[in-house]
Enzyme design. Structure first.
Site, mmCIF file in Angstrom:
data_model
loop_
_atom_site.group_PDB
_atom_site.id
_atom_site.type_symbol
_atom_site.label_atom_id
_atom_site.label_comp_id
_atom_site.label_asym_id
_atom_site.label_seq_id
_atom_site.Cartn_x
_atom_site.Cartn_y
_atom_site.Cartn_z
ATOM 1 N N LYS A 177 75.675 93.528 -45.933
ATOM 2 C CA LYS A 177 74.519 93.388 -46.810
ATOM 3 C C LYS A 177 73.299 93.934 -46.077
ATOM 4 C CE LYS A 177 71.309 90.537 -47.919
ATOM 5 N NZ LYS A 177 70.280 91.567 -48.190
ATOM 6 N N GLU A 253 71.285 87.472 -33.913
ATOM 7 C CA GLU A 253 70.234 88.166 -33.159
ATOM 8 C C GLU A 253 68.937 87.911 -33.925
ATOM 9 O OE1 GLU A 253 71.818 92.152 -32.763
ATOM 10 O OE2 GLU A 253 73.165 91.479 -31.184
ATOM 11 N N CYS A 287 62.286 94.050 -32.832
ATOM 12 C CA CYS A 287 62.362 92.663 -32.356
ATOM 13 C C CYS A 287 62.022 92.565 -30.883
ATOM 14 C CB CYS A 287 63.754 92.115 -32.602
ATOM 15 S SG CYS A 287 65.011 93.073 -31.738
ATOM 16 N N GLU A 389 55.888 84.560 -34.052
ATOM 17 C CA GLU A 389 56.172 85.987 -34.180
ATOM 18 C C GLU A 389 55.411 86.567 -35.375
ATOM 19 O OE1 GLU A 389 60.040 87.206 -35.774
ATOM 20 O OE2 GLU A 389 60.174 88.720 -34.207
HETATM 21 P P1 NAD Z 1 65.136 88.189 -42.618
HETATM 22 O O1 NAD Z 1 65.701 87.037 -41.865
HETATM 23 O O2 NAD Z 1 64.083 87.924 -43.622
HETATM 24 O O3 NAD Z 1 66.282 88.967 -43.409
HETATM 25 C C1 NAD Z 1 67.399 89.510 -42.740
HETATM 26 C C2 NAD Z 1 68.553 89.617 -43.712
HETATM 27 O O4 NAD Z 1 68.980 88.314 -44.096
HETATM 28 C C3 NAD Z 1 68.211 90.343 -45.007
HETATM 29 O O5 NAD Z 1 69.284 91.165 -45.360
HETATM 30 C C4 NAD Z 1 68.039 89.210 -46.003
HETATM 31 O O6 NAD Z 1 68.271 89.571 -47.335
HETATM 32 C C5 NAD Z 1 69.088 88.244 -45.501
HETATM 33 N N1 NAD Z 1 68.885 86.837 -45.875
HETATM 34 C C6 NAD Z 1 67.719 86.184 -46.039
HETATM 35 N N2 NAD Z 1 67.955 84.885 -46.334
HETATM 36 C C7 NAD Z 1 69.307 84.718 -46.349
HETATM 37 C C8 NAD Z 1 70.175 83.615 -46.595
HETATM 38 N N3 NAD Z 1 69.699 82.395 -46.866
HETATM 39 N N4 NAD Z 1 71.506 83.810 -46.524
HETATM 40 C C9 NAD Z 1 72.013 85.037 -46.231
HETATM 41 N N5 NAD Z 1 71.233 86.122 -46.002
HETATM 42 C C10 NAD Z 1 69.902 85.963 -46.059
HETATM 43 O O7 NAD Z 1 64.638 89.223 -41.506
HETATM 44 P P2 NAD Z 1 63.877 90.598 -41.740
HETATM 45 O O8 NAD Z 1 62.513 90.274 -42.259
HETATM 46 O O9 NAD Z 1 64.753 91.515 -42.495
HETATM 47 O O10 NAD Z 1 63.768 91.170 -40.238
HETATM 48 C C11 NAD Z 1 62.749 90.830 -39.359
HETATM 49 C C12 NAD Z 1 63.174 89.735 -38.418
HETATM 50 O O11 NAD Z 1 64.380 90.111 -37.772
HETATM 51 C C13 NAD Z 1 62.198 89.458 -37.298
HETATM 52 O O12 NAD Z 1 62.147 88.080 -37.067
HETATM 53 C C14 NAD Z 1 62.820 90.160 -36.114
HETATM 54 O O13 NAD Z 1 62.442 89.668 -34.851
HETATM 55 C C15 NAD Z 1 64.260 89.920 -36.365
HETATM 56 N N6 NAD Z 1 65.091 90.909 -35.671
HETATM 57 C C16 NAD Z 1 65.807 90.520 -34.588
HETATM 58 C C17 NAD Z 1 66.579 91.444 -33.881
HETATM 59 C C18 NAD Z 1 67.386 91.071 -32.665
HETATM 60 O O14 NAD Z 1 68.188 91.892 -32.208
HETATM 61 N N7 NAD Z 1 67.217 89.885 -32.109
HETATM 62 C C19 NAD Z 1 66.608 92.764 -34.315
HETATM 63 C C20 NAD Z 1 65.856 93.124 -35.432
HETATM 64 C C21 NAD Z 1 65.098 92.189 -36.113
HETATM 65 O O1 6OD Z 2 69.396 98.681 -29.239
HETATM 66 C C1 6OD Z 2 70.114 97.828 -29.748
HETATM 67 O O2 6OD Z 2 71.339 97.834 -29.617
HETATM 68 C C2 6OD Z 2 69.508 96.742 -30.514
HETATM 69 N N1 6OD Z 2 70.347 95.799 -30.983
HETATM 70 C C3 6OD Z 2 68.180 96.750 -30.740
HETATM 71 C C4 6OD Z 2 67.499 95.765 -31.471
HETATM 72 C C5 6OD Z 2 66.233 95.982 -31.869
HETATM 73 C C6 6OD Z 2 65.517 95.037 -32.659
HETATM 74 O O3 6OD Z 2 64.688 95.290 -33.492
#
Ligand code: NAD
Ligand code: 6OD
Length: 485
Positions: A177, A253, A287, A389
């Site tokens: 998804k 993540e 992130c 954040e």
């Molecule tokens: P989000 O949590 O709002 O959404 C992520 C995904 O989860 C989307 O596809 C969304 O539709 C889905 N989703 C939302 N609620 C759900 C539920 N109840 N059940 C199942 N799926 C659900 O995150 P975002 O706004 O898309 O991304 C930004 C966030 O992601 C930031 O907090 C960022 O730090 C984090 N992030 C972390 C990493 C990492 O590697 N740690 C990498 C990229 C982004």
């Molecule tokens: O470089 C990667 O493999 C990785 N998972 C990066 C994540 C970035 C977050 O926004």
């Protein structure tokens, strides 16, 4: 007529239960109409993925699977310009970034994990027994089954393939998804899967939202064995609650509030250039971005001044132009959130060194979600703007006097994803890196990735590790086979 993006189930593009809009955040205009999956469509995708486990995919040798995944990587590179345009239209990110990071890494995730799956062995243990004849134990790696892959919008292809690559290399099938904000490249990948001969049902894409939509339906589905999720920490909590009923295996993540520390004996220019990237890359929507910058008092004034000059020099504009260095935020909704932090920072007593508002980008982009890169100083360390954040192009800069204080400030957060330490003092680099509570510490660099290494967060930043053998450990079940000799 608007482009349409359908679901990809069992090797076929198909309509969903309704349609929603995909908006180009650079222009504010419609990028595509997207089919939304509900529980029925998710069930069809899961059943297709389940059947595929028993079909040719499940019978392939690791070398045959690896060869097919290498073809996926090659085909993404052959269709590079289409993937690039799709990613830029969904995110507004500059071509200079997407062409160097998103698309090449999206392809590399297939090639590298296919190679790794082929080269990793499994453990064996010789055991003594009372009869003196002994036994041999060896470990067999088996796929988990159907893996649900739930993705964010910030690096859509890269972060999706970072999970799909190893999951498929390990022999699983997937139901993906993508974020509702960025459905295009996952859909295009469906075409690639068919073109290179990945069997039907191995890779499925269901579009939609979280609660009451495709996301929740995946996490609730009894035939999904594992969920690998990247996104906000609060969403991770919600998914964990739903996935508890089926005891699904989880890899999370999550969010971050990452520190960068610039020590007295840092190479000033390198630290400045590195921090420009770590704060403002992808409009602060990585992130791993630094939102808290700690600078030794001896460099503080100059660093604040120079970083502000750098922020003011970022060039907004057409994402497809080579000269553009900063794109918009992902959506109007996200801009409202980031602007609410810009307002809160003032209420919390911040000095706004630069930015804080909405820029003029020119007629074509008036409806886009553009925002000014922003630097704050002067906040108390318990301020919400230092603890929460924001996920935008913003940082707070604070001076420190000694190493102990810097480490204490860096760790004073509920998150623990990534840190950057800038120093030319080798002992200090190791000493500090070892004390920081985060999944990765970069010394004199940022976002330098070796895909064999463990990647993930501590505290509220995640559960588990992916990358190299750590991905294979997540995407496989280990079985011990004990043979009495
Ligand atoms: P989000 O949590 O709002 O959404 C992520 C995904 O989860 C989307 O596809 C969304 O539709 C889905 N989703 C939302 N609620 C759900 C539920 N109840 N059940 C199942 N799926 C659900 O995150 P975002 O706004 O898309 O991304 C930004 C966030 O992601 C930031 O907090 C960022 O730090 C984090 N992030 C972390 C990493 C990492 O590697 N740690 C990498 C990229 C982004
Ligand atoms: O470089 C990667 O493999 C990785 N998972 C990066 C994540 C970035 C977050 O926004």
């Amino acid at each position: 007529m608007a482009n349409t993006l359908k679901l990809f189930i069992d090797g076929e593009f198909t309509e969903g239960r309704s349609w929603f809009d995909d908006i180009n955040p650079a222009t504010g205009k419609l990028a595509a109409r997207v089919a939304e999956a509900g529980a029925d469509e998710v069930d069809r995708a899961v059943q297709a993925a389940k059947r595929a486990l028993d079909g040719p995919w499940g019978k392939m040798s690791i070398n045959e699977r690896g060869a097919l995944l290498a073809k996926v990587a090659d085909r993404i590179m052959e269709r590079f310009d289409e993937f690039l345009a799709a990613e830029i239209n969904d995110t507004g990110k500059p071509v200079s970034w997407a062409s160097r990071i998103d698309i090449p890494r999206g392809a590399a995730n297939f090639r590298i994990f296919a190679n790794q799956a082929r080269s990793f062995g499994s453990d064996a243990y010789m055991q003594s027994t009372p009869d003196g004849l002994g036994a041999v134990n060896y470990v067999q790696r088996r796929p988990l089954g159907v893996v649900g892959v739930i993705c964010p919008w910030n690096l859509p292809l890269l972060l999706m393939t970072w999970k799909v690559g190893p999951a498929l290399a390990a022999g699983n099938t997937v139901v993906v998804k993508p974020s509702e904000e960025t459905p295009a490249t996952a859909t295009l990948l469906g075409e690639v899967m068919n073109e290179v001969g990945i069997p039907k049902g191995v890779y499925n894409v269901v579009h939609g939202f979280g609660p009451g939509s495709a996301g929740e339906a995946i996490t609730q589905h009894p035939d999904v064995s594992a969920i690998t999720f990247t996104g906000e920490s609060a969403t991770g909590e919600a998914i964990m609650r739903t996935a508890a009923s089926g005891l699904k295996k989880l890899s999370f993540e999550l969010g971050g509030k990452n520190p960068a520390i610039i020590f007295e004996d840092a190479d000033f220019e390198a630290a400045l250039a590195g921090t420009m990237r770590s704060v403002f890359a992808n409009c602060g929507q990585v992130c791993l971005c630094s939102e808290r910058v700690y600078v030794h008092r001896s460099h503080y004034d100059r660093f604040v001044e120079e970083l502000a000059k750098g922020a003011q020099g970022l060039v907004r504009g057409n994402p497809f132009a080579d000269t553009t260095t900063m794109g918009p935020l992902i959506s109007e909704e996200h801009r409202k959130k980031v602007l609410s932090y810009y307002e809160l920072a003032k209420q919390e007593g911040a000095e706004v060194v630069t930015g804080g508002g909405v820029p003029e980008v020119g007629a074509e982009f008036n409806e886009g979600s553009w925002i000014e890169p922003t630097i704050w100083t002067g906040l108390s360390h318990d301020a919400r703007c230092i603890q929460e954040e924001v996920f935008g192009p913003v940082c707070h800069i604070m001076p420190f006097d000694d190493e102990e204080e810097a480490v204490h400030l860096a760790n004073d957060t509920k998150y623990g994803l990534a840190s950057a330490v800038w120093t030319t003092n080798l002992s200090q680099a190791h000493r500090v890196a070892q004390q920081i509570d985060s999944g990765i510490v970069w010394v004199n660099s940022w976002f330098l990735r070796d895909l064999r290494t463990p990647f993930g967060g501590v505290k509220a930043s995640g559960i588990g590790r992916e990358g190299g053998i750590y991905s294979l450990n997540f995407y496989t079940e280990l079985k011990n086979i004990c043979v009495k000799l």
